[in-house]
Every structure is written in C-alpha cells, then in structure tokens.
Design a protein around this motif. Sequence first.
Motif, PDB file in Angstrom:
ATOM      1  N   ILE A 182      36.389 -26.667-107.800  1.00  0.00           N
ATOM      2  CA  ILE A 182      36.663 -26.997-106.399  1.00  0.00           C
ATOM      3  C   ILE A 182      38.178 -26.874-106.227  1.00  0.00           C
ATOM      4  O   ILE A 182      38.933 -27.305-107.099  1.00  0.00           O
ATOM      5  N   SER A 183      38.625 -26.311-105.104  1.00  0.00           N
ATOM      6  CA  SER A 183      40.069 -26.244-104.874  1.00  0.00           C
ATOM      7  C   SER A 183      40.489 -26.880-103.555  1.00  0.00           C
ATOM      8  O   SER A 183      41.670 -27.185-103.364  1.00  0.00           O
ATOM      9  N   ASP A 184      39.546 -27.103-102.642  1.00  0.00           N
ATOM     10  CA  ASP A 184      39.858 -27.641-101.313  1.00  0.00           C
ATOM     11  C   ASP A 184      38.825 -28.716-100.971  1.00  0.00           C
ATOM     12  O   ASP A 184      37.667 -28.412-100.670  1.00  0.00           O
ATOM     13  N   LEU A 185      39.239 -29.985-100.997  1.00  0.00           N
ATOM     14  CA  LEU A 185      38.294 -31.084-100.788  1.00  0.00           C
ATOM     15  C   LEU A 185      37.728 -31.134 -99.373  1.00  0.00           C
ATOM     16  O   LEU A 185      36.552 -31.452 -99.181  1.00  0.00           O
ATOM     17  N   SER A 186      38.546 -30.857 -98.376  1.00  0.00           N
ATOM     18  CA  SER A 186      38.032 -30.877 -96.999  1.00  0.00           C
ATOM     19  C   SER A 186      36.933 -29.836 -96.817  1.00  0.00           C
ATOM     20  O   SER A 186      35.880 -30.111 -96.226  1.00  0.00           O
ATOM     21  N   ALA A 187      37.186 -28.642 -97.318  1.00  0.00           N
ATOM     22  CA  ALA A 187      36.175 -27.580 -97.221  1.00  0.00           C
ATOM     23  C   ALA A 187      34.921 -27.981 -97.972  1.00  0.00           C
ATOM     24  O   ALA A 187      33.794 -27.804 -97.472  1.00  0.00           O
ATOM     25  N   TRP A 188      35.092 -28.543 -99.167  1.00  0.00           N
ATOM     26  CA  TRP A 188      33.915 -28.896 -99.975  1.00  0.00           C
ATOM     27  C   TRP A 188      33.121 -30.037 -99.350  1.00  0.00           C
ATOM     28  O   TRP A 188      31.902 -30.103 -99.501  1.00  0.00           O
ATOM     29  N   TYR A 189      33.801 -30.916 -98.640  1.00  0.00           N
ATOM     30  CA  TYR A 189      33.114 -31.999 -97.929  1.00  0.00           C
ATOM     31  C   TYR A 189      32.082 -31.413 -96.961  1.00  0.00           C
ATOM     32  O   TYR A 189      30.904 -31.789 -96.977  1.00  0.00           O
ATOM     33  N   HIS A 190      32.517 -30.495 -96.126  1.00  0.00           N
ATOM     34  CA  HIS A 190      31.621 -29.905 -95.125  1.00  0.00           C
ATOM     35  C   HIS A 190      30.576 -28.995 -95.774  1.00  0.00           C
ATOM     36  O   HIS A 190      29.417 -28.968 -95.339  1.00  0.00           O
ATOM     37  N   GLN A 191      30.969 -28.278 -96.814  1.00  0.00           N
ATOM     38  CA  GLN A 191      30.019 -27.424 -97.530  1.00  0.00           C
ATOM     39  C   GLN A 191      28.938 -28.263 -98.205  1.00  0.00           C
ATOM     40  O   GLN A 191      27.759 -27.883 -98.215  1.00  0.00           O
ATOM     41  N   GLU A 202      30.127 -38.063 -99.740  1.00  0.00           N
ATOM     42  CA  GLU A 202      30.452 -39.490 -99.777  1.00  0.00           C
ATOM     43  C   GLU A 202      31.555 -39.770-100.800  1.00  0.00           C
ATOM     44  O   GLU A 202      32.459 -40.585-100.549  1.00  0.00           O
ATOM     45  N   ASN A 203      31.478 -39.103-101.953  1.00  0.00           N
ATOM     46  CA  ASN A 203      32.518 -39.264-102.982  1.00  0.00           C
ATOM     47  C   ASN A 203      33.884 -38.833-102.455  1.00  0.00           C
ATOM     48  O   ASN A 203      34.896 -39.514-102.668  1.00  0.00           O
ATOM     49  N   ILE A 204      33.927 -37.683-101.777  1.00  0.00           N
ATOM     50  CA  ILE A 204      35.188 -37.164-101.244  1.00  0.00           C
ATOM     51  C   ILE A 204      35.774 -38.126-100.220  1.00  0.00           C
ATOM     52  O   ILE A 204      36.973 -38.430-100.234  1.00  0.00           O
ATOM     53  N   ALA A 205      34.918 -38.632 -99.354  1.00  0.00           N
ATOM     54  CA  ALA A 205      35.375 -39.592 -98.351  1.00  0.00           C
ATOM     55  C   ALA A 205      35.938 -40.855 -99.018  1.00  0.00           C
ATOM     56  O   ALA A 205      36.953 -41.409 -98.577  1.00  0.00           O
ATOM     57  N   ALA A 206      35.280 -41.286-100.091  1.00  0.00           N
ATOM     58  CA  ALA A 206      35.709 -42.510-100.783  1.00  0.00           C
ATOM     59  C   ALA A 206      37.078 -42.365-101.423  1.00  0.00           C
ATOM     60  O   ALA A 206      37.837 -43.342-101.508  1.00  0.00           O
ATOM     61  N   CYS A 207      37.421 -41.174-101.904  1.00  0.00           N
ATOM     62  CA  CYS A 207      38.710 -41.018-102.602  1.00  0.00           C
ATOM     63  C   CYS A 207      39.802 -40.439-101.705  1.00  0.00           C
ATOM     64  O   CYS A 207      40.923 -40.202-102.166  1.00  0.00           O
ATOM     65  N   THR A 208      39.499 -40.204-100.415  1.00  0.00           N
ATOM     66  CA  THR A 208      40.511 -39.646 -99.507  1.00  0.00           C
ATOM     67  C   THR A 208      40.655 -40.466 -98.224  1.00  0.00           C
ATOM     68  O   THR A 208      40.946 -39.906 -97.167  1.00  0.00           O
ATOM     69  N   SER A 209      40.438 -41.767 -98.326  1.00  0.00           N
ATOM     70  CA  SER A 209      40.569 -42.644 -97.154  1.00  0.00           C
ATOM     71  C   SER A 209      39.751 -42.138 -95.978  1.00  0.00           C
ATOM     72  O   SER A 209      40.262 -41.881 -94.878  1.00  0.00           O
ATOM     73  N   LEU A 211      38.216 -39.226 -95.600  1.00  0.00           N
ATOM     74  CA  LEU A 211      38.564 -37.833 -95.322  1.00  0.00           C
ATOM     75  C   LEU A 211      39.797 -37.708 -94.430  1.00  0.00           C
ATOM     76  O   LEU A 211      39.847 -36.906 -93.511  1.00  0.00           O
ATOM     77  N   ASP A 212      40.796 -38.507 -94.742  1.00  0.00           N
ATOM     78  CA  ASP A 212      42.095 -38.327 -94.092  1.00  0.00           C
ATOM     79  C   ASP A 212      42.623 -36.944 -94.480  1.00  0.00           C
ATOM     80  O   ASP A 212      42.670 -36.580 -95.659  1.00  0.00           O
ATOM     81  N   ALA A 213      43.032 -36.154 -93.485  1.00  0.00           N
ATOM     82  CA  ALA A 213      43.400 -34.751 -93.725  1.00  0.00           C
ATOM     83  C   ALA A 213      44.547 -34.620 -94.724  1.00  0.00           C
ATOM     84  O   ALA A 213      44.497 -33.787 -95.640  1.00  0.00           O
ATOM     85  N   ASP A 214      45.592 -35.428 -94.560  1.00  0.00           N
ATOM     86  CA  ASP A 214      46.740 -35.343 -95.466  1.00  0.00           C
ATOM     87  C   ASP A 214      46.366 -35.790 -96.870  1.00  0.00           C
ATOM     88  O   ASP A 214      46.812 -35.201 -97.870  1.00  0.00           O
ATOM     89  N   GLU A 215      45.547 -36.841 -96.949  1.00  0.00           N
ATOM     90  CA  GLU A 215      45.115 -37.340 -98.258  1.00  0.00           C
ATOM     91  C   GLU A 215      44.261 -36.304 -98.976  1.00  0.00           C
ATOM     92  O   GLU A 215      44.403 -36.084-100.188  1.00  0.00           O
ATOM     93  N   ALA A 216      43.375 -35.646 -98.240  1.00  0.00           N
ATOM     94  CA  ALA A 216      42.524 -34.618 -98.845  1.00  0.00           C
ATOM     95  C   ALA A 216      43.373 -33.452 -99.353  1.00  0.00           C
ATOM     96  O   ALA A 216      43.127 -32.915-100.442  1.00  0.00           O
ATOM     97  N   LYS A 217      44.383 -33.056 -98.582  1.00  0.00           N
ATOM     98  CA  LYS A 217      45.264 -31.967 -99.026  1.00  0.00           C
ATOM     99  C   LYS A 217      46.041 -32.354-100.279  1.00  0.00           C
ATOM    100  O   LYS A 217      46.256 -31.532-101.170  1.00  0.00           O
ATOM    101  N   SER A 218      46.456 -33.627-100.327  1.00  0.00           N
ATOM    102  CA  SER A 218      47.255 -34.077-101.474  1.00  0.00           C
ATOM    103  C   SER A 218      46.459 -34.079-102.767  1.00  0.00           C
ATOM    104  O   SER A 218      47.035 -34.164-103.856  1.00  0.00           O
ATOM    105  N   ARG A 219      45.123 -33.984-102.665  1.00  0.00           N
ATOM    106  CA  ARG A 219      44.259 -33.968-103.835  1.00  0.00           C
ATOM    107  C   ARG A 219      43.555 -32.618-104.009  1.00  0.00           C
ATOM    108  O   ARG A 219      42.599 -32.511-104.778  1.00  0.00           O
ATOM    109  N   SER A 220      44.023 -31.608-103.294  1.00  0.00           N
ATOM    110  CA  SER A 220      43.405 -30.278-103.326  1.00  0.00           C
ATOM    111  C   SER A 220      44.376 -29.257-103.919  1.00  0.00           C
ATOM    112  O   SER A 220      45.398 -28.939-103.294  1.00  0.00           O
TER     113      SER A 220
END
Length: 339
Positions: A182-191, A202-209, A211-220
């Motif tokens: 996985i390289s992009d958490l926001s994309a993988w969330y919707h996929q 649900e996991n992605i949302a839990a570790c990115t506040s 699905l906060d956009a900036d938080e998701a990018k900081s982990r992608s």
Amino acid sequence: MASRKKAIFLFLVVSTFCLGFLAAKSTPMVKSFLFKQVNKWDLTGHSEWEDGFRLVKVKSSADGSLQNAYFLDSSSEKPLLVSLHTWSGDFSQTDPLAKLAEKHGWNYIHPDFRGPNWTESACLSPLVISDIDDSIEYAIKNSKVDVNNIFVVGVSGGGYTTLGYYLRARHKIRRFVSWVPISDLSAWYHQSLSLGNDKYAENIAACTSSLDADEAKSRSPLYWKIPEDGNGGIDIYAGINDGHKGGGSVPISHSILFFNRLVNEKGLGDKQVGEEKIIELLTRASSISPNSVLIGDRAVFYKSETPEATLTIFDGRHEMLPEYTFNRLVELSKGSSIK
C-alpha cells in the motif's frame, strides 16, 4: 437391466446435485482454507516458533518501551534478514522466510513495530521507523551481522512498511523488497470500501484520526520526501489480479504510482510506467508474451528496472513468493542479481 441402469442414472444425478449444493455452500470456507495453506505469510494468529528463534525485547530509543521480536543468531558473519509483519499481524506471525533464513545460516529478526495497523502508534508512525532501526541495531550488537548485507522484506502491510522504511531508514540497507504494498492510505480507504473490505477502511480511519487528510498523507509513502542520496535499492512486486474480486485487497496502482514518483524524482522519467500501459495493467488487458521472463514459476506481464528500483507486475494476486524472494537475496548478497 433397464431398471438397474435407470436407478444408477438417478443416483448419479442426485449425487451430483447434492455435491454441487454442498460445494456452493462451503466455497467460502474452502477458499479460506486453501488461501491459508498457500499464504502462510498472512496468518495473523500467534504461531509456534522453532528452537533457535528467540523471543527478545528490543528497547525503543524513542520512548523507552520494550518491543517484542523473534531473533535468530547465526553465530557467524552472515547477512541479516529483517522481515516485516503484515497489516493485521505482529512479531509472532508465521513467516515462511524464517525457515529459509535458518536453512541458509543467516541472521534474522522479525520485529513488532507497534503491532497491527489499527492504532495511531502503528501505521508508519515515527515510532514504527524508530522501532525497525532499533531492531536492526539489536541484531548487529547481538550477532555477527555482515553489515554490508542487510535486507528488509515485507509483504502486504509489511510491503507498505518497507516502502516507508526505504525512505527513512537510519541504517545502511543493501536492498529493500516490497511485495503488493500500500502506498496511499486515503486511496486504499476508498478502495477497501468498494471491495467490501470494511475492516481495512476501519483500521485506516482508526490510525489517521478518522481519515484526516493531512494525517493520512503523513502515513503514506507515496507523499513522503524522497532522499537525494538513496539508501540501497528497492524491488517492488505486484500481482496483476490484486485489487480485483478474488485476487486480493490492494490494487496494483499503489506499486505503480510509488515507482513512477521514485524514478521521476531520480531523473529517470523514461523508466516510468506510461499512461497507456497503466490502463492496460489495471484493466488486466495485458497478455503474457511467449518469451516472458519468469519469477519463480510465474510469468511477468511488465517490468521496469533501474539501479535504484525495479517494478515487476507478475501473473498472480495479493501474495509473496517466499522461495524466489530468498533466492534473490542470496544472489544479491553475492554481489549479483537475478534478472
């Protein structure tokens, strides 16, 4: 005689119908069982580790906590394999690379780096990078590691972590190998939602506040800064059927987009996967050439190779080929590579 033939015929018809019904009802269970037999690397429960693999505590340089790891000391100056657990796994997860490392007399460590990716301390947080650095430091101090031959390997969520560690590793690494990452958490969330894999969303949302956009990018890793001075090279593998029903959970776009950004930043834009080829691969409109290169026993649909990185799209799904992977590491440790 005629009545006997009729009876046999009716028996066969009824039996076939019943077997078909049972197969249809049990298909999900059968598929699950077969998947677990083939994909030993994706078993997330605690497994029994053989004698020789020691459960050790690695002290975190970031917060002083003790992180678990399974460790194998070869007692000789041999390469070190750092094998990273999957998205929902942890240090205790079954790892087919462990036995291969033992067979070849290599040093080996299987760190925890904050466990499954459903907490804010996991999911490529700064603590994760620090934990992997610390586990390598532990192995170097507690075994005779050939420091010129340290390899980091991960599959799925481990492949995701491998991409991130490639960009921020403190140690000198000979090669990183990332399978179906996985390289992009926001994309993988919707996929994940579109594929019916709600648990990953649900996991992605839990570790990115949530699905906060900036938080998701900081982990992608797709959005992380690419260092000017590369740390070793990286091989990225993706099965062409991944991200499709029955093929797996991570579309190959994650591998392709990361590779394209990497080679472009390195001034190797001619090695990027072009738009037409991307569409062809994502829609599985590619065909295998009769002279296709093989990795293990799998045909390759597409390969782009540079000194910094390689991208291989192979005939497969969401998986790793353990024997092929380890054989490649052995060749790399000798100063040559498998083409």
